[in-house]
Design a protein around this motif. Structure first.
Motif, short mmCIF file in Angstrom:
data_model
loop_
_atom_site.label_atom_id
_atom_site.label_comp_id
_atom_site.label_asym_id
_atom_site.label_seq_id
_atom_site.Cartn_x
_atom_site.Cartn_y
_atom_site.Cartn_z
N PRO A 35 0.81 -1.23 0.00
CA PRO A 35 0.00 0.00 0.00
C PRO A 35 0.83 1.27 0.00
CG PRO A 35 -0.95 -1.60 1.51
CD PRO A 35 0.37 -2.16 1.08
N SER A 36 1.93 1.28 0.75
CA SER A 36 2.79 2.47 0.75
C SER A 36 3.45 2.67 -0.60
CB SER A 36 3.87 2.34 1.84
OG SER A 36 3.29 2.28 3.12
N LEU A 37 3.89 1.57 -1.21
CA LEU A 37 4.47 1.66 -2.55
C LEU A 37 3.45 2.18 -3.55
CD1 LEU A 37 6.61 -1.60 -2.90
CD2 LEU A 37 7.44 0.74 -2.97
N ALA A 38 2.21 1.63 -3.47
CA ALA A 38 1.17 2.05 -4.40
C ALA A 38 0.88 3.53 -4.26
CB ALA A 38 -0.09 1.22 -4.16
N LEU A 39 0.81 4.01 -3.02
CA LEU A 39 0.56 5.44 -2.80
C LEU A 39 1.70 6.28 -3.35
CD1 LEU A 39 -1.28 7.56 -1.51
CD2 LEU A 39 -0.01 7.26 0.61
N SER A 40 2.93 5.82 -3.17
CA SER A 40 4.09 6.56 -3.67
C SER A 40 4.09 6.62 -5.18
CB SER A 40 5.38 5.92 -3.15
OG SER A 40 6.52 6.53 -3.72
N TYR A 41 3.89 5.47 -5.83
CA TYR A 41 3.89 5.45 -7.30
C TYR A 41 2.69 6.20 -7.86
CZ TYR A 41 7.83 2.28 -7.93
OH TYR A 41 9.09 1.73 -7.98
N LYS A 42 1.58 6.16 -7.16
CA LYS A 42 0.39 6.90 -7.62
C LYS A 42 0.69 8.39 -7.67
CE LYS A 42 -4.30 8.08 -6.08
NZ LYS A 42 -3.98 9.51 -5.89
N GLU A 43 1.39 8.90 -6.67
CA GLU A 43 1.72 10.33 -6.63
C GLU A 43 2.80 10.69 -7.64
OE1 GLU A 43 2.79 10.93 -2.61
OE2 GLU A 43 0.72 10.93 -1.85
N GLN A 44 3.70 9.75 -7.92
CA GLN A 44 4.80 10.05 -8.84
C GLN A 44 4.39 9.93 -10.30
OE1 GLN A 44 8.45 7.87 -7.96
NE2 GLN A 44 7.92 7.80 -5.81
N LEU A 45 3.38 9.12 -10.59
CA LEU A 45 3.01 8.86 -11.98
C LEU A 45 2.45 10.12 -12.63
CD1 LEU A 45 2.74 6.67 -14.21
CD2 LEU A 45 0.37 6.38 -13.44
N GLN A 46 2.93 10.41 -13.82
CA GLN A 46 2.42 11.52 -14.63
C GLN A 46 1.69 10.93 -15.83
OE1 GLN A 46 5.93 13.73 -15.65
NE2 GLN A 46 6.62 13.85 -13.51
N ALA A 47 0.47 11.41 -16.06
CA ALA A 47 -0.34 10.92 -17.18
C ALA A 47 -1.06 12.10 -17.80
CB ALA A 47 -1.34 9.86 -16.71
N ALA A 48 -0.94 12.22 -19.11
CA ALA A 48 -1.57 13.35 -19.81
C ALA A 48 -1.70 12.98 -21.28
CB ALA A 48 -0.74 14.62 -19.66
N PRO A 49 -2.75 13.50 -21.97
CA PRO A 49 -2.87 13.25 -23.40
C PRO A 49 -1.75 13.93 -24.16
CG PRO A 49 -4.69 14.62 -22.57
CD PRO A 49 -3.83 14.28 -21.41
N SER A 50 -1.38 13.34 -25.29
CA SER A 50 -0.29 13.91 -26.09
C SER A 50 -0.63 15.32 -26.54
CB SER A 50 -0.01 13.03 -27.31
OG SER A 50 0.38 11.74 -26.89
N ASN A 51 -1.90 15.55 -26.90
CA ASN A 51 -2.40 16.88 -27.19
C ASN A 51 -3.91 16.89 -26.97
OD1 ASN A 51 -3.71 16.09 -29.81
ND2 ASN A 51 -1.55 15.70 -30.36
N LYS A 52 -4.53 18.03 -27.14
CA LYS A 52 -5.94 18.17 -26.80
C LYS A 52 -6.84 17.30 -27.67
CE LYS A 52 -5.51 22.85 -24.97
NZ LYS A 52 -5.95 24.26 -25.08
N GLN A 53 -6.46 17.08 -28.91
CA GLN A 53 -7.30 16.29 -29.80
C GLN A 53 -6.93 14.83 -29.84
OE1 GLN A 53 -5.80 19.25 -30.90
NE2 GLN A 53 -7.68 20.42 -30.48
N SER A 54 -5.85 14.45 -29.17
CA SER A 54 -5.34 13.09 -29.27
C SER A 54 -5.98 12.18 -28.23
CB SER A 54 -3.82 13.09 -29.08
OG SER A 54 -3.32 11.77 -29.05
N SER A 55 -6.10 10.90 -28.59
CA SER A 55 -6.56 9.89 -27.64
C SER A 55 -5.40 9.03 -27.17
CB SER A 55 -7.64 9.01 -28.29
OG SER A 55 -7.10 8.32 -29.41
N ILE A 56 -4.18 9.54 -27.35
CA ILE A 56 -2.97 8.86 -26.88
C ILE A 56 -2.57 9.45 -25.54
CG2 ILE A 56 -0.54 8.37 -27.34
CD1 ILE A 56 -1.14 8.49 -30.29
N VAL A 57 -2.45 8.59 -24.54
CA VAL A 57 -2.07 9.02 -23.19
C VAL A 57 -0.60 8.68 -22.96
CG1 VAL A 57 -2.51 8.76 -20.72
CG2 VAL A 57 -4.41 8.70 -22.34
N THR A 58 0.17 9.69 -22.54
CA THR A 58 1.58 9.49 -22.24
C THR A 58 1.76 9.34 -20.74
OG1 THR A 58 2.23 10.83 -24.15
CG2 THR A 58 3.89 10.48 -22.44
N LEU A 59 2.41 8.26 -20.37
CA LEU A 59 2.70 8.00 -18.96
C LEU A 59 4.17 8.31 -18.68
CD1 LEU A 59 0.88 4.56 -18.49
CD2 LEU A 59 -0.04 6.84 -18.10
#
Length: 799
Positions: free
Chosen positions: A216-240
């Protein structure tokens, strides 16, 4: 002119800082060294990135009818923000970490720090997480030989992980564990821990470190560190993205996270098929017994009555009846499903809905509503895993579920009524046919009845088997809608520390610290340092500057005639020709604000330069409170001007020869009790008049005007008055005393001199006004001292 003034100001500032260049250089090197050590001791951090394609799902048949009504808000399009929320959810991170062995972190001893390692490590720690374990602190493992090791606690800060309450950890102030020797593979057991340490490739005398971290502590840490965002506003590609010092660990985590994400989506799709198969199996369990019973009855009747086939008339009636019975059976199954669906909607249960198309319902509106409700419920489960019920996203999804449920209830009630009407019509037709059956012989009528019952059950059984096969095929063919576009990959270079930037910052800080110190020091400095600043503050001309006398000799004009200090006095003597033109006899007065500013030194040497010129000169010591002239000439101050003023002694009898040609001295004499009153006598005026008639140059060494009052009365006796300031000694506020003398006291022929000039505050000053500039043995060869530093010579060549 303004640009020229600004340019001079910049040069003044530059020279002010350059005089501290060793300090600035030391701090700049310290800043670079600090930045270098920071780069060396900071663990490099790498950026790990991967990409996922979030596919849009095809809209169900009839979905377009209700999309405009807001009931099918999620149907036919993908909500990128929700998918990002799933990827960053705690539950998904925990599910991914459950399949990875990240719960033991290994470290090696490195230069001034401990470096974490991942992958093949010389030791392997096995932990039973079904039992309480200490987490957070650091253990030290020192290998003794091939079979044993010494275990100790390196760093405290332990907490206790409880498997029955995994999201709460009890704080442990101190772990009661004494250093002890264990064998590899031996169970290390205590009150709050239990693990084994296996040897992989460890060698004697090697030292390793490890810490335990719960999932659980690892999961919380990785959850906070993970960055996720679409490549651009029109794209359906998510960059992690993930920043970590361990590239392989980051890549393994991101890849496992994406696999878990896709598997979760596939499980959601398969859950509908699984529930459908479960529903069909429940129906088949009852039909199988009915089919077996009706089959046995039909065979037994045929065997007992020796009749196997119906007559032609009976066959025709049976075919018609079979069609109606089959249609009736399908409508009864549909009615049963609709009634089950109605009960489900009324009870408010949350679970997986069975698609009407699986049962055979072809109503496109009903299929679209059921499918949309199922997706909305799944979406609510995902959102509630990360957000509370009061968040806008959850409230919106609840509102959509409520609207869709209401529309579906109305549609189901209408479908039930329609199905019941169809069944009533079919039953009426069946009754009509049954009347025709009554006209058949009894034996054939019973055979038709048994055959009819068997056929009805068989058709329903075959129908469910067919639907089960279809559901199994659907389950086997299900694939995640989303796809992994790029697996996790680390950048070639670390993103931190930014070595060049850190070195630049270190250099800038190294320069800012001394420059800031110098700036604050100058700002808080109350002493006169800059000749140009002094010129701006006083209301009279700054006529000359006297350099620092580096020797102990008080008479450098006589004893060191080639010195730069001597030249500054010659320059001041030359300026007097312009200050008091066409005067054969000259009286000069020297004063200052306070004692110690060098007025006596200036008086002595000004008298000396006039004496060297052949002028008959006398130096009169009028500082009756603190005389210094006698000491500088090695004389006894036994008689002087105070003797003349306090008695009938003529002034000629107190004149002393200085030992240098053309220079006489009238000392101040014994210190009287009333010096101010003595100098204000009419007798003093008479004595001064007689002295002026006897000598070409008369120089008054007066007391500080800022401390005593009699000096103000003495200004009227002089042709030229000099106010002496001393660099680095005189207070800036002393300029107001001089300004008041000129503005309010009416003193004329007043000029300023800056004595003891030794700090170069700018180009053209400090080495100007005849002091050092162009006279050292680096120039025209007139002087013997003052080696000008190379950097000042270089800056002067820029002029």
């Amino acid at each position: 002119m303004v640009n020229q003034e600004d340019e001079i100001d910049l040069k003044v500032i530059l020279f002010n800082y350059l005089q501290y260049w060793p300090l600035i250089l030391v701090f700049a090197l310290l800043g670079l060294l600090s930045a270098f050590l920071f780069n060396r001791l900071t663990t490099p951090v790498y950026k790990i990135e991967s990409t996922v394609i979030v596919e849009d799902e095809n809209a169900a048949l009839g979905a377009d009818l209700f999309e405009s009504a807001g009931l099918l808000g999620l149907q036919g399009k993908s909500n990128i923000e929700n998918e990002i929320g799933i990827l960053k959810s705690f539950s998904l991170a925990q599910a991914a970490l459950n399949e990875l062995n990240f719960n033991v972190r290994y470290y090696r001893e490195d230069f001034l720090k401990k470096t974490e390692a991942y992958g093949n490590f010389p030791i392997l720690v096995s932990v039973d997480w079904n039992k309480p374990q200490v987490v957070g602190g650091l253990f030290k493992v020192e290998v003794i030989d091939e079979n044993s090791f010494e275990l100790s606690v390196e760093e405290e800060g332990f907490s206790v992980f409880y498997p029955n309450d995994p999201y709460y950890k009890g704080r442990l102030e101190e772990l009661l564990f004494e250093k002890k020797i264990f064998r590899f593979g031996e169970l290390v057991k205590g009150e709050s821990f239990e693990f084994k340490i296996e040897k992989v490739s460890a060698q004697p005398n090697e030292i390793f470190y490890f810490k335990l971290v719960d999932t659980p502590s690892l999961a919380l840490s990785y959850k906070e560190q993970l960055q996720a965002a679409p490549s651009n506003k029109q794209s359906s590609i998510v960059t992690l993205g993930l920043e970590t010092p361990l590239r392989r660990m980051g890549e393994d985590y991101l890849n496992k996270l994406m696999e878990t994400y896709l598997q979760r989506e596939l499980d959601d799709k398969n859950r509908t098929a699984e529930n459908t198969i479960k529903f069909i199996d429940q129906q088949l369990s009852g039909i199988t017994d009915s089919l077996r019973g009706s089959e046995n009855q039909l065979e037994q009747y045929r065997s007992e009555n020796k009749i196997f086939n119906l007559s032609e008339e009976g066959s025709i009636i049976f075919e018609r009846l079979s069609e109606y019975e089959k249609e009736k059976g399908l409508n009864e199954i549909n009615l049963k499903y609709l009634q089950t669906l109605r009960d489900y909607l009324s009870s408010g249960l949350s679970g997986e809905l069975i698609s009407p198309s699986i049962i055979g319902t072809t109503d496109p509106l009903l299929n679209a509503l059921v499918q949309n409700l199922s997706e909305l419920q799944a979406e609510r489960v995902r959102l509630t895993a990360n957000f509370s019920d009061q968040t806008p996203q959850v409230r919106d999804i609840n509102s959509r579920i409520q609207n869709t449920t209401k529309a579906l209830q109305e549609n189901v009630n209408s479908a039930i009524v329609n199905t019941q009407n169809v069944l009533a019509d079919i039953n009426g037709r069946i009754r009509t046919i049954e009347q025709e059956i009554n006209a058949l012989p009894q034996t054939e009528r019973k055979l038709l009845s048994y055959t009819r019952q068997f056929t009805i059950t068989e058709n329903i059984y075959i129908y469910f088997l067919q639907k089960k096969a279809e559901a199994e095929i659907t389950q086997a063919s299900n694939m995640p809608s989303n796809k992994i576009l790029d697996f996790a990959k680390s950048g070639q270079l670390p993103i931190a520390p930014k070595r060049s930037l850190n070195l630049l910052i270190g250099l800038i800080l190294g320069l800012i610290v001394p420059i800031g110190f110098i700036t604050v020091k100058d700002f808080l400095n109350t002493k006169i340092e800059d000749p140009k600043e002094l010129e701006k503050q006083i209301k009279v001309p700054l006529i000359g500057m006297i350099g620092r006398n580096n020797s102990t000799d008080a008479l450098p004009v006589f004893n060191n005639p080639r010195s730069s200090v001597t030249e500054s006095f010659r320059s001041l003597r030359a300026d007097l020709a312009y200050l008091s033109p066409q005067k054969q006899n000259l009286t000069i007065l020297f004063t200052s604000s306070i004692s110690g500013e060098g007025k006596t030194f200036v008086s002595l040497n000004m008298a000396s330069v006039f004496a060297l010129m052949g002028k008959k000169t006398v130096l009169i010591g009028l500082d009756l409170r603190k005389p210094k002239i006698a000491q500088d000439f090695g004389m006894v101050n036994d008689k002087g001007i105070s003797t003349c003023l306090s008695s009938d002694t003529p002034w000629q009898s107190v004149v002393k020869h200085s030992g240098f040609e053309n220079l006489d001295l009238i000392l101040s004499g014994p210190i009287p009790p009333n010096p101010a009153e003595l100098l204000l006598q009419e007798k003093f005026k008479t004595i001064v008049t007689e002295i002026k008639a006897e000598y070409d140059v008369v120089i008054f060494d007066c007391p500080p005007v800022g401390l005593v009052s009699e000096t103000k009365e003495l200004f009227s006796y002089a042709d030229v008055n000099f106010y002496v300031f001393r660099q680095g000694y005189s207070m800036k506020g002393n300029t107001h005393i001089l300004n008041n003398l000129v503005e309010k006291g009416g003193i004329t022929k007043m000029y300023a001199i800056l004595n003891d000039l030794h700090i170069d505050k700018g180009y053209g000053y400090g080495y100007g006004y005849g002091y050092g500039y162009g006279y050292g043995n680096n120039s025209y060869g007139y002087h013997e001292e003052v080696q000008i530093p190379w950097w000042k010579r270089a800056l002067r060549r820029q002029r």
